[in-house]
Write an enzyme that holds these catalytic residues in place. Sequence first.
Site, PDB file in Angstrom:
ATOM      1  N   GLY A 116      30.721  29.476  46.000  1.00  0.00           N
ATOM      2  CA  GLY A 116      30.290  30.374  47.073  1.00  0.00           C
ATOM      3  C   GLY A 116      28.807  30.690  46.943  1.00  0.00           C
ATOM      4  O   GLY A 116      28.062  30.678  47.927  1.00  0.00           O
ATOM      5  N   TYR A 147      27.599  39.613  47.639  1.00  0.00           N
ATOM      6  CA  TYR A 147      26.288  39.472  48.285  1.00  0.00           C
ATOM      7  C   TYR A 147      25.229  40.317  47.582  1.00  0.00           C
ATOM      8  O   TYR A 147      24.075  39.926  47.484  1.00  0.00           O
ATOM      9  CB  TYR A 147      26.390  39.828  49.771  1.00  0.00           C
TER      10      TYR A 147
END
Lengths: 167, 167
Positions: A116, A147
């Site tokens: 990812g 994130y």
Amino acid sequence: MISSCSLSTETLQRIYGQGARECPSPNEQLTLVFSQSRPFDLLELEELLDAVGWSRRPVRRVRRALDNSLLKVGLWRHDPKFPRLVGFARCTGDGILEATIWDVAVHPLYQGAGLGKQLMAYILESLKEMGLDSVTLFADPGVVAFYERQGWVLEPNGHRCAFWYPK
Amino acid sequence: MISSCSLSTETLQRIYGQGARECPSPNEQLTLVFSQSRPFDLLELEELLDAVGWSRRPVRRVRRALDNSLLKVGLWRHDPKFPRLVGFARCTGDGILEATIWDVAVHPLYQGAGLGKQLMAYILESLKEMGLDSVTLFADPGVVAFYERQGWVLEPNGHRCAFWYPK
């Protein structure tokens, strides 16, 4: 993570299109490739998005949404005959001032190995070439920390994100 | 607010293009028009965005960003010869599953009369025709309440918005 370059540029381009690039693989037996031009089998894409729990959307609408996207990235498990889609993300936006990232997905079987993060790095590098002012995304509660670890700024100065659903 | 329809369809279309529509005006002397096709004078647009405090961006990049937008809406103060741009907003997105609204501006001299609300209603109506799953925007701290009053859902279920700035 072992970063091997096992494919020739010629093979990469022939199977995955112009600009395709190997993704560092967590496993010697596994060759992974990022591509922005290899066409998607929409049923395979639907299976991937299903597997990560996105809500199902009609294939015809998904096709048109992809056509209207600024960038579509497939992360493929390499096979000379039958490459398999194991990751995906797309961006919309004007491509000049801003872009927004949507539908980031890595198949659960391939999660936990940093793919990812690799996928996001690849996308941001591609977007960087456009010279945008900023890139944005809407993060689900479960991936906010993901994130944040990668340097995304969450809600700077009290910004909020707002959603409106047609009735 | 007085809602008068003072322009003929022919005049509307000739000056403001196909699909232009009068905006209910707060003042009898003032005729206001929404248009998605009347071209912008980029210096006039820059002045408007300056007046509401957006950061200045090179005109050449703004032109290309507008070209790549899904929807551009001008709110014009009608004049048969010199219509004046008093409001603006644009959307990007795939136009199928999602759209994002950017750069919403009403000139300070025309604020406080409900025109921002009218502008948002006009945009959402146009987007509704596309059959989108959802519309999104990023709200500055000062306008969060404005969007909340109009039924926007802020950060549902702990969603966050994330910004990434190229270095």
